[in-house]
Design a protein around this motif. Structure first.
Motif, PDB file in Angstrom:
ATOM      1  N   ILE A  72     -16.696 -15.335-124.493  1.00  0.00           N
ATOM      2  CA  ILE A  72     -15.366 -15.842-124.593  1.00  0.00           C
ATOM      3  C   ILE A  72     -14.633 -15.350-123.229  1.00  0.00           C
ATOM      4  O   ILE A  72     -13.759 -16.176-123.034  1.00  0.00           O
ATOM      5  N   TYR A  73     -15.044 -14.152-122.857  1.00  0.00           N
ATOM      6  CA  TYR A  73     -13.987 -14.009-121.707  1.00  0.00           C
ATOM      7  C   TYR A  73     -14.741 -14.255-120.221  1.00  0.00           C
ATOM      8  O   TYR A  73     -13.852 -14.238-119.280  1.00  0.00           O
ATOM      9  N   ASN A  74     -15.784 -14.587-120.228  1.00  0.00           N
ATOM     10  CA  ASN A  74     -16.154 -14.918-118.921  1.00  0.00           C
ATOM     11  C   ASN A  74     -16.364 -16.452-118.587  1.00  0.00           C
ATOM     12  O   ASN A  74     -16.778 -16.880-117.906  1.00  0.00           O
ATOM     13  N   GLY A  75     -15.880 -17.196-119.710  1.00  0.00           N
ATOM     14  CA  GLY A  75     -15.832 -18.800-119.563  1.00  0.00           C
ATOM     15  C   GLY A  75     -17.012 -19.557-119.845  1.00  0.00           C
ATOM     16  O   GLY A  75     -17.107 -20.743-119.934  1.00  0.00           O
ATOM     17  N   THR A  76     -18.029 -18.797-120.519  1.00  0.00           N
ATOM     18  CA  THR A  76     -19.243 -19.473-120.861  1.00  0.00           C
ATOM     19  C   THR A  76     -18.773 -20.166-122.134  1.00  0.00           C
ATOM     20  O   THR A  76     -19.383 -21.342-122.369  1.00  0.00           O
ATOM     21  N   LEU A  77     -17.819 -19.651-123.038  1.00  0.00           N
ATOM     22  CA  LEU A  77     -17.505 -20.370-124.198  1.00  0.00           C
ATOM     23  C   LEU A  77     -16.163 -20.823-124.042  1.00  0.00           C
ATOM     24  O   LEU A  77     -15.325 -19.777-123.869  1.00  0.00           O
ATOM     25  N   GLU A  78     -15.555 -21.999-124.127  1.00  0.00           N
ATOM     26  CA  GLU A  78     -14.343 -22.363-123.388  1.00  0.00           C
ATOM     27  C   GLU A  78     -13.846 -23.123-124.639  1.00  0.00           C
ATOM     28  O   GLU A  78     -14.357 -23.905-125.275  1.00  0.00           O
ATOM     29  N   PHE A  79     -12.383 -23.108-124.749  1.00  0.00           N
ATOM     30  CA  PHE A  79     -11.653 -23.629-125.994  1.00  0.00           C
ATOM     31  C   PHE A  79     -10.660 -24.594-125.117  1.00  0.00           C
ATOM     32  O   PHE A  79      -9.941 -24.283-124.281  1.00  0.00           O
ATOM     33  N   ARG A  80     -10.709 -25.769-125.771  1.00  0.00           N
ATOM     34  CA  ARG A  80     -10.082 -26.987-125.331  1.00  0.00           C
ATOM     35  C   ARG A  80      -9.274 -27.429-126.455  1.00  0.00           C
ATOM     36  O   ARG A  80      -9.793 -27.696-127.619  1.00  0.00           O
TER      37      ARG A  80
END
Length: 201
Positions: A72-80
């Motif tokens: 969640i913090y390294n950008g692998t899981l992104e929220f849009r």
């Protein structure tokens, strides 16, 4: 001598009964404490709906014991944000990145508890039902999954029966939900209200 033996026997029986009662009370107190700890997950203190969903996913990952919250913090899981009305939340892949789309116009119906359940639901899709090529197959697997119910029980501190019906939240307007009887759909609505999954209109 006979009275002495009876007294010893009676004392022993009282001692055994007392021990059993204390053991049972300890187990009840421990279970109740665990349920309280598991049930209360504080909502984020500030931020928008994407920040709230991000934090809900942190909790879902921790509760499931699957994966690392670093994604969640390294950008692998992104929220849009998303306004396509496909669903309240849906996901897609972009290379190695997983994108969680959150519909701002639909997510407002849900409370913080609703966010937590949505995050669990989507996390299960991502980790336990990724090979199913459509939502209906994924949902059919999800609602009978013992593992998914365990995740729900950990998150909400609820019973097996409550977890059974909470597993159907997020499957509305799909084949698996439509196959439920009127009584079963009512059971889903009852647990939704009990655990305050949606805001009151």
């Amino acid at each position: 001598m006979r009275n002495y033996n009876l007294l010893l026997l009676f004392t022993f029986m009282v001692f055994c009964w007392n021990c059993a009662e204390n053991l049972e009370m300890d187990e009840v107190e421990q279970t109740a404490t665990e349920a309280i700890i598991m049930h209360y997950v504080a909502p984020p203190p500030a931020g928008n709906y994407l920040d709230s969903m991000r934090m809900a996913f942190v909790n879902a990952i921790e509760v499931s014991g699957e994966g690392n919250i670093e994604i969640i913090y390294n950008g692998t899981l992104e929220f849009r944000e998303d306004y396509s009305f496909i669903a309240v939340v849906h996901y897609s892949k972009d290379g190695s990145k997983r994108i969680i789309y959150v519909n701002e116009l639909l997510i407002w119906e849900y409370t913080w508890e609703g966010y937590l359940l949505i995050a669990l639901h989507e996390w299960f899709h991502l980790n336990r039902a990724p090979s199913y090529y459509n939502n209906d197959q994924g949902h059919a697997y999800m609602v009978v999954s013992t593992e998914y119910r365990i995740w729900i029980k950990r998150m909400f501190g609820c019973s097996d029966e409550e977890a059974r019906w909470l597993a159907y939240v997020g499957t509305e307007n799909t084949i698996v939900y439509n196959n439920l009887s009127a009584e079963e759909k009512a059971a889903v609505q009852i647990v939704c209200e009990r655990f305050k999954i949606k805001r009151k209109k």
